[in-house]
Design a protein around this motif. Structure first.
Motif, PDB file in Angstrom:
ATOM      1  N   LYS A   1       0.927  -1.481   0.014  1.00 50.17           N
ATOM      2  CA  LYS A   1      -0.013  -0.259  -0.145  1.00 50.17           C
ATOM      3  C   LYS A   1       0.672   1.735  -0.293  1.00 50.17           C
ATOM      4  N   LYS A   2       2.231   0.834   0.702  1.00 46.60           N
ATOM      5  CA  LYS A   2       2.795   2.337   0.786  1.00 46.60           C
ATOM      6  C   LYS A   2       4.121   2.636  -0.847  1.00 46.60           C
ATOM      7  N   HIS A   3       3.767   1.864  -1.556  1.00 48.77           N
ATOM      8  CA  HIS A   3       4.730   1.426  -2.514  1.00 48.77           C
ATOM      9  C   HIS A   3       4.475   1.982  -4.214  1.00 48.77           C
ATOM     10  N   THR A   4       2.855   1.429  -3.437  1.00 55.40           N
ATOM     11  CA  THR A   4       2.523   1.160  -4.544  1.00 55.40           C
ATOM     12  C   THR A   4       0.984   1.816  -5.384  1.00 55.40           C
ATOM     13  N   ARG A   5       0.115   2.113  -6.292  1.00 55.31           N
ATOM     14  CA  ARG A   5      -0.879   1.605  -6.615  1.00 55.31           C
ATOM     15  C   ARG A   5      -1.809   1.500  -7.402  1.00 55.31           C
ATOM     16  N   TRP A   6      -1.364   0.353  -6.797  1.00 53.66           N
ATOM     17  CA  TRP A   6      -2.390  -0.787  -8.191  1.00 53.66           C
ATOM     18  C   TRP A   6      -3.669  -1.132  -7.181  1.00 53.66           C
ATOM     19  N   PRO A   7      -4.451  -1.276  -8.303  1.00 52.03           N
ATOM     20  CA  PRO A   7      -6.182  -2.497  -7.660  1.00 52.03           C
ATOM     21  C   PRO A   7      -5.610  -2.902  -6.560  1.00 52.03           C
ATOM     22  N   ALA A   8      -6.661  -2.290  -5.596  1.00 53.18           N
ATOM     23  CA  ALA A   8      -6.763  -3.087  -4.316  1.00 53.18           C
ATOM     24  C   ALA A   8      -6.661  -4.526  -4.654  1.00 53.18           C
ATOM     25  N   TRP A   9      -7.622  -5.275  -5.901  1.00 55.38           N
ATOM     26  CA  TRP A   9      -7.564  -6.914  -5.426  1.00 55.38           C
ATOM     27  C   TRP A   9      -6.777  -7.432  -5.775  1.00 55.38           C
ATOM     28  N   ILE A  10      -5.729  -7.019  -6.824  1.00 51.06           N
ATOM     29  CA  ILE A  10      -4.548  -7.184  -7.367  1.00 51.06           C
ATOM     30  C   ILE A  10      -2.815  -6.616  -5.822  1.00 51.06           C
ATOM     31  N   GLN A  11      -3.434  -5.921  -5.312  1.00 48.67           N
ATOM     32  CA  GLN A  11      -2.776  -6.046  -3.790  1.00 48.67           C
ATOM     33  C   GLN A  11      -2.705  -7.327  -3.007  1.00 48.67           C
ATOM     34  N   ALA A  12      -4.387  -7.384  -2.671  1.00 48.42           N
ATOM     35  CA  ALA A  12      -5.058  -8.810  -1.889  1.00 48.42           C
ATOM     36  C   ALA A  12      -4.562 -10.113  -2.359  1.00 48.42           C
ATOM     37  N   THR A  13      -4.364 -10.345  -4.176  1.00 46.73           N
ATOM     38  CA  THR A  13      -4.090 -11.686  -4.278  1.00 46.73           C
ATOM     39  C   THR A  13      -2.901 -11.365  -4.556  1.00 46.73           C
ATOM     40  N   ILE A  14      -1.904 -10.335  -4.621  1.00 47.44           N
ATOM     41  CA  ILE A  14      -0.095 -10.541  -3.909  1.00 47.44           C
ATOM     42  C   ILE A  14       0.254 -10.636  -2.826  1.00 47.44           C
ATOM     43  N   TRP A  15      -0.540  -9.938  -1.564  1.00 46.06           N
ATOM     44  CA  TRP A  15      -0.041 -10.816  -0.388  1.00 46.06           C
ATOM     45  C   TRP A  15      -0.062 -11.635   0.020  1.00 46.06           C
ATOM     46  N   VAL A  16      -1.869 -12.191  -0.275  1.00 41.49           N
ATOM     47  CA  VAL A  16      -1.510 -13.320   0.024  1.00 41.49           C
ATOM     48  C   VAL A  16      -1.271 -14.806  -0.615  1.00 41.49           C
ATOM     49  N   SER A  17      -0.881 -14.779  -2.192  1.00 41.25           N
ATOM     50  CA  SER A  17      -0.097 -16.057  -2.544  1.00 41.25           C
ATOM     51  C   SER A  17       1.610 -15.463  -1.768  1.00 41.25           C
ATOM     52  N   LEU A  18       1.869 -14.518  -1.857  1.00 47.62           N
ATOM     53  CA  LEU A  18       3.560 -14.376  -1.524  1.00 47.62           C
ATOM     54  C   LEU A  18       3.302 -14.862  -0.237  1.00 47.62           C
ATOM     55  N   ALA A  19       2.922 -14.335   0.450  1.00 53.67           N
ATOM     56  CA  ALA A  19       2.373 -14.786   2.208  1.00 53.67           C
ATOM     57  C   ALA A  19       3.143 -16.144   2.403  1.00 53.67           C
ATOM     58  N   ALA A  20       1.970 -16.642   1.900  1.00 57.03           N
ATOM     59  CA  ALA A  20       1.500 -18.609   1.933  1.00 57.03           C
ATOM     60  C   ALA A  20       2.675 -19.266   1.036  1.00 57.03           C
ATOM     61  N   GLN A  21       3.380 -18.016  -0.007  1.00 59.43           N
ATOM     62  CA  GLN A  21       4.281 -19.146  -0.982  1.00 59.43           C
ATOM     63  C   GLN A  21       5.350 -18.537  -0.085  1.00 59.43           C
ATOM     64  N   LEU A  22       5.915 -18.013   0.536  1.00 63.27           N
ATOM     65  CA  LEU A  22       7.695 -17.663   1.724  1.00 63.27           C
ATOM     66  C   LEU A  22       6.989 -18.496   2.469  1.00 63.27           C
ATOM     67  N   ALA A  23       5.934 -18.854   3.678  1.00 59.04           N
ATOM     68  CA  ALA A  23       5.667 -19.695   4.473  1.00 59.04           C
ATOM     69  C   ALA A  23       5.973 -21.346   4.297  1.00 59.04           C
ATOM     70  N   THR A  24       5.456 -21.808   2.734  1.00 55.69           N
ATOM     71  CA  THR A  24       5.174 -22.995   2.520  1.00 55.69           C
ATOM     72  C   THR A  24       6.733 -23.363   2.012  1.00 55.69           C
ATOM     73  N   LEU A  25       7.259 -22.184   1.516  1.00 56.07           N
ATOM     74  CA  LEU A  25       8.755 -22.358   0.398  1.00 56.07           C
ATOM     75  C   LEU A  25       9.786 -23.506   0.826  1.00 56.07           C
ATOM     76  N   PRO A  26       9.822 -23.726   2.070  1.00 57.46           N
ATOM     77  CA  PRO A  26      10.483 -24.748   2.806  1.00 57.46           C
ATOM     78  C   PRO A  26      10.350 -25.982   2.532  1.00 57.46           C
ATOM     79  N   LEU A  27       8.467 -26.393   2.727  1.00 59.54           N
ATOM     80  CA  LEU A  27       8.292 -27.195   3.118  1.00 59.54           C
ATOM     81  C   LEU A  27       8.213 -28.499   1.255  1.00 59.54           C
ATOM     82  N   VAL A  28       7.152 -26.847   0.149  1.00 56.18           N
ATOM     83  CA  VAL A  28       7.703 -26.828  -1.708  1.00 56.18           C
ATOM     84  C   VAL A  28       9.064 -27.521  -1.397  1.00 56.18           C
ATOM     85  N   ALA A  29       9.686 -27.158  -0.713  1.00 59.41           N
ATOM     86  CA  ALA A  29      11.308 -27.508  -1.685  1.00 59.41           C
ATOM     87  C   ALA A  29      11.559 -28.648  -0.657  1.00 59.41           C
TER      88      ALA A  29
END
Lengths: 808, 270
Positions: free
Chosen positions: A366-394
């Motif tokens: 929100k601080k650094h981008t002006r993208w539409p809210a739904w894109i931001q939401a999809t990004i943070w949700v999937s990025l957060a989930a990916q970061l947290a599952t990364l070692p397990l997926v690996a």
């Protein structure tokens, strides 16, 4: 601050369950301890002891151990004495049948077992496997089934999926293999009638989709709506997992969230009073999770959705760490073995990521981008989930998917549409298949777009990177790093975290080191000591040997191959060898050597080279001659087609024969001893044309013999070449087509045999085994030991096997 | 003989259970900043108390806040009599006193808004806490002014919602608050009123419009009326007093002796 007793208790229960895997205490004794602890806890509560917190913790710890122990001992060992025999079982189907494209699996609660005339009552759970039948039985059917009782295979290769343990954790110790529908007799109906009706309803809905959509699309819709994954084509499945959107196919928070939102909107629309509405929505959520089979991810999402819903009604504020841990606690007390379930681990870590890391990422976006809210939401949700599952997926899939975020942004809205359409058509289809068909015309169009998007993304170069399995220590390291980085980026906690870190320099340095090692461990292999490592991979019936040279170069000698693999491209290559190489982090083959053209040696080559580029392919010079002699046109001969494929990819193909040397590593000498350049090999003499390699590193020598038979062994003896070696790979999977004098001349310290368990050629032959015994040569066998890994440093050799057994 | 309060015990047990699943957070309910206890942080309390020193109408409890407009105050020099606003002075008021915890402004406004429209029912606790103080002060006021004993106060009456609104919102905010205070102070909870007709939202209407809107809207429910006793009417918000006046009228007609009004927030006198 919040005090979260449940978080603590869940942690204690989890440690108890994990510990129970290493302890072996009798359940009765544990029950006694548990009773004492319970009594103490109640007394402590009533009399307000100061130490009642500790007593309570102890109670939970014992509960964890007790539940863990019970769940570890669920397999009935009485059944093991029947394994390897044809038996007749009677039992009730206790879960939904798992339908696959070519077969079906039932879980059976056994009541009776019959072998010959002997009959006995037994309580146990059995997995029944049958080829795809015309009629699929359903939950609650009482069946009599005839078949071969076997124990599930132990994994042969390190890091491989452990089917036996996987089933054991579900309380299943044996598999019954039935050979067709004539082996099944329906005796009656038992089981919970409510569940039975529910699953029949689900079956009907699935049928509606199958009637109104093409098979692949129906499978996908049912996968998205119910999480039934068995019918989805393997290629599509792979594309989903490589683009990081496979979570769409397992019912989880997203699905339950959508169902919840739909239900809330519906009750609002129908103007249902809130209290009744809440009850109704709760009922719907519970029904949906029952429909979806109550897997850990579904159960977690449903529990969290219910708690979310009721927090309003009860006038309470949700505290997500507590809600999340309560969901874990309930699932674990119900099925303690779920802790080892990949779905459980992924679901909980993804949810933790979304709830803990998500808001921080959201704030940054929100601080650094002006993208539409739904894109931001999809990004943070999937990025957060990916970061947290990364070692397990690996760890479990050896995958890292850079396009995952993009894929999620595109796929999640489409999935929402498909889910909504699928639910509508499924429910309508119960009344009118025609209406369902109308809706599904729409679904089909959305699915087309969906599949096109996924395969487009999957085909992008670099859409996924295969990474080696990280060491276990990487996983906690990664989570500690995530925890602290999120705190530093979080406005609210930043100052306290920075203060903590600046006051505790050592902790800061430790976290920094952890961060660096965590990331480097993932992408780079740790430089090991200079050694030559030879992996004889357990590929079933066939052969595949990976040699990792001291300089870091890799040579793969043969690729294994199951029957029909040349034609289908699926088998040992794609399912065993490729994952094996990926687990080790092999990204490039410097040499792929195919000793001869048989399917059990070259069948997997195409699949391997498709994913791991090979710089050079080496073949036997005789193989080509033999082929031209056999008269088969290159189009018909799968081996020629394979080589033609390599040529089209621009891979250099080099034929070798006697006297050639491979200059791959300055410290390692590789000599080709066979095939002879003078002798002509007949078409039925393929085996004798195998490339024979003598590999020398320091004082240690390895003789790899392909499938050579007596003739080639004789000519090797005659040629006068130095055949002395420390390790002899026995020719032709240990067949009896073997010269005693050949083995005597090589005089190895030990021998290796690659053969499939219970293969139909009865390899290795008993004569060979006896011969090796007579000569006092210990032998490692892939059918018994699994993969055989030799590490040589030039003077000393270490042997490790996949099952930790051998030599024989 | 020992009397065991089973209901109380079960209630406590249930609360403990809920505390386990939804642990109360020690952050301020108003500003979400860290607090030392569950409730409202000292900063927010101070802001609320800023108003309590402001001059206030003795009857309706609204604040004289419009800066400089001293004429509204109608102060009589050296008069020990409390100040009463022109509206209360000139029109007949049906309730005895109305009091609120603070001005409908800032954090309190946001909290009430979140509570009513954001359906954050967990805000019952802090708002109910504030209201408890108001009810207590009303009881002592009644004692000092009217010689009312606590036993003469029959209970707390929530301002009702129409059925349709209740269904939509899922809860009646006044009822939640009244129940909370009733449990806190051990004063009976008396749902004496019901709303017979849906009325358009009162926001943005003048006093006269509001009054005409409300005529005949409230009715007395079937339960037993404590004739000759006093009650405290509970609402979230006191704007012009039309709602509570109308409710008071109905209650007085039903035979009650007097009605007090406790709200969470009140307005200023325009």
């Amino acid at each position: 601050m919040v005090s979260r007793p449940l978080l603590l208790f869940t942690g204690i229960v989890i440690s108890g369950i994990v510990l129970s895997g290493y302890l072996n205490i009798s359940p009765g004794f544990l029950l006694l301890l548990l009773g004492i602890a319970f009594f103490a806890a109640v007394t402590g509560y009533l009399f307000s002891w100061r130490a009642s917190g500790i007593v309570l913790s102890l109670l939970f710890f014992l509960t964890g151990i007790f539940y863990g122990t019970i769940s570890n001992n669920r397999v009935n060992p009485d059944l093991f004495r029947y394994t390897g025999h044809w038996v007749t079982l009677e039992g009730v189907v206790c879960s939904e049948p798992d339908l696959r494209p070519d077969k079906v699996f039932y879980k059976l609660d056994l009541t009776r077992i019959k072998i010959g005339e002997e009959q006995s009552r037994l309580k146990a759970r059995v997995l029944v496997q049958a080829p795809k039948p015309d009629k699929v039985y359903c939950f609650g059917d009482l069946l009599r089934i005839h078949g071969l009782l076997v124990r599930p295979d132990e994994p042969g290769n390190p890091g491989e999926f452990d089917y036996r343990t996987y089933l054991t954790r579900q309380g299943i110790g044996v598999i019954l293999r039935a050979s067709g529908s004539e082996d099944f007799v329906l005796l009656g109906v038992r089981g919970n009638p409510f569940m039975r009706q529910l699953l029949l309803l689900k079956k009907k809905i699935i049928m509606v989709q199958q009637q109104t959509l093409p098979a692949d699309k129906a499978a996908l819709v049912n996968g998205i709506v119910f999480g039934t994954q068995g019918q989805i084509p393997e290629k599509l499945w792979e594309a989903f997992s490589q683009t990081g959107i496979v979570h769409i196919l397992s019912v989880s928070g997203m699905h339950v969230g959508l169902v919840l939102a739909g239900a809330i909107a519906l009750t609002g629309f129908l103007n249902i009073p809130v209290i009744q509405g809440t009850l109704l929505i709760s009922l719907l959520v519970i029904l949906y999770s029952l429909f979806c089979g109550m897997g850990p991810a579904v159960t977690r999402s449903a529990l969290m959705a219910l708690m979310f819903l009721w927090s309003y009604r009860l006038g309470r504020k949700q505290d997500w760490p507590t809600t999340l841990s309560l969901a874990a606690l309930i699932i674990l007390l119900w099925k303690p073995a779920a802790i080892y379930d990949i779905g459980f681990q992924l679901s909980f870590s993804a949810t933790w990521g979304i709830l803990y890391l998500g808001p921080v990422i959201d704030e940054l976006l929100k601080k650094h981008t002006r993208w539409p809210a739904w894109i931001q939401a999809t990004i943070w949700v999937s990025l957060a989930a990916q970061l947290a599952t990364l070692p397990l997926v690996a760890l479990y899939y050896n995958l890292f998917s850079p396009v995952s975020m993009l894929a999620n942004i595109l796929a999640v809205p489409l999935t929402t549409a498909i889910l909504a359409l699928g639910v509508c058509s499924g429910i309508l289809g119960l009344f009118s298949v025609f209406l369902a068909g109308l809706i599904n015309a729409c679904t089909s169009a959305v699915l087309d777009i969906f599949i096109a998007v996924v395969s487009l993304l999957n085909n992008l170069p670099g859409s996924f990177i295969s990474i080696p399995s990280p060491p276990l220590i990487f996983i906690p390291a990664w989570f500690i790093v995530l925890f602290f980085s999120a705190r530093i980026f979080n406005k609210k906690n930043a100052s306290t975290t920075v203060r903590f870190l600046s006051e505790n320099r050592n902790a800061a340095v430790l976290i920094l080191i952890l961060a660096v090692t965590a990331i480097s461990l993932l992408f780079f292999k740790t430089p090991a000591e200079k050694q030559l490592v030879m992996h004889m991979i357990d590929v079933g019936q066939g052969e595949s040997i990976l040699i990792q040279f001291p300089s870091g170069k890799n040579m793969l000698v043969d690729t294994g191959g199951w029957e029909g693999e040349f034609a289908t491209g699926e088998g040992a290559g794609s399912k065993v060898v490729l994952p094996y190489l990926q687990r080790l982090g092999v990204r490039r083959l410097d040499v792929l050597l195919l000793t001869h053209s048989h399917e059990d040696h070259a069948g997997g080559a195409a699949a391997v080279v498709n994913s791991i580029p090979a710089a050079l392919v080496i073949v036997s010079s005789a193989a080509q001659k033999a082929n031209s002699l056999s008269g088969a046109s290159p189009e018909e001969d799968p081996y020629s087609r394979l080589l033609e494929g390599f040529r089209k990819k621009g891979i250099l193909i080099q034929a070798v024969n006697e006297g050639d040397r491979l200059l791959l590593d300055p410290d390692v000498e590789i000599k080709v001893l066979s095939p002879s350049s003078t002798r002509t090999y007949q078409a039925d003499d393929e085996n004798n044309s195998s490339v024979v390699l003598m590999i020398r590193y320091g004082r240690q020598k390895f003789l790899l013999t392909g499938d050579i038979e007596v003739e080639a062994q004789e000519s090797l003896l005659k040629s006068g070449a130095d055949l002395r070696a420390d390790v002899l790979k026995m020719p032709h999977h240990g067949s009896s087509n073997l010269l005693r004098s050949f083995v005597e001349r090589v005089h190895p310290s030990f021998a290796l045999i690659s053969a499939g368990k219970n293969n139909r050629f009865f390899l290795p032959s008993s004569e060979t085994v006896k011969l090796l015994k007579d000569l006092n040569i210990p032998v490692y066998r892939t059918d018994k030991d699994g993969a055989i890994i030799l590490s040589a440093n030039g003077s000393k050799m270490r042997v490790k096997t996949g099952r930790g057994t051998g030599p024989w | 003989m020992i009397q065991i309060n089973y209901y109380g015990f079960l209630h406590d047990l249930w609360e403990e259970f809920l505390n386990l699943i939804f642990p109360p957070r020690n952050t301020c309910f108003f500003c979400n900043g860290p607090a030392d206890f569950q409730g409202i942080c000292s900063d927010c309390i101070r802001k609320l108390n800023n108003y309590s020193t402001q001059p206030q109408c003795y009857i309706c409890g609204r604040y004289f806040l419009s800066a400089g407009k001293q004429n509204l105050l109608d102060l009589e020099e050296n008069d020990k009599r409390p100040t009463v606003c022109t509206e209360c002075r000139h029109s007949e008021h049906l309730y005895v006193f109305a009091r609120a915890a603070g001005l409908y402004d800032g954090n309190l406004m946001r909290a009430i808004w979140k509570f009513k429209y954001g359906k954050k029912t967990y805000l019952t606790k802090p708002l109910g806490g504030l209201l408890t103080g108001v009810v207590e002060s009303l009881i002592s006021l009644g004692h000092s002014e009217l010689r009312l004993k606590k036993s003469e106060i029959a209970g707390l009456v929530p301002v009702p919602l129409a059925n349709k609104r209740l269904r939509k919102r899922g809860f009646n905010q006044s009822e939640l608050l009244a129940r909370f205070v009733s449990h806190n102070l051990d004063v009976p909870f008396l749902p004496l009123l019901n709303k017979l007709k849906e009325t358009p939202a009162q926001t943005g209407l003048s006093r006269e419009q509001r009054q005409s809107n409300l005529a005949g809207v409230f009715g007395v429910s079937q339960c037993k009326i404590p004739v000759g006793k006093s009650v405290i009417l509970i609402d979230d918000m006191f704007t012009t007093g039309s709602t509570v006046s109308e409710c008071s009228r109905v209650l007085l007609n039903a035979g009650l002796k007097s009605v007090f009004v406790a709200t969470v927030a009140t307005s200023t006198i325009r």
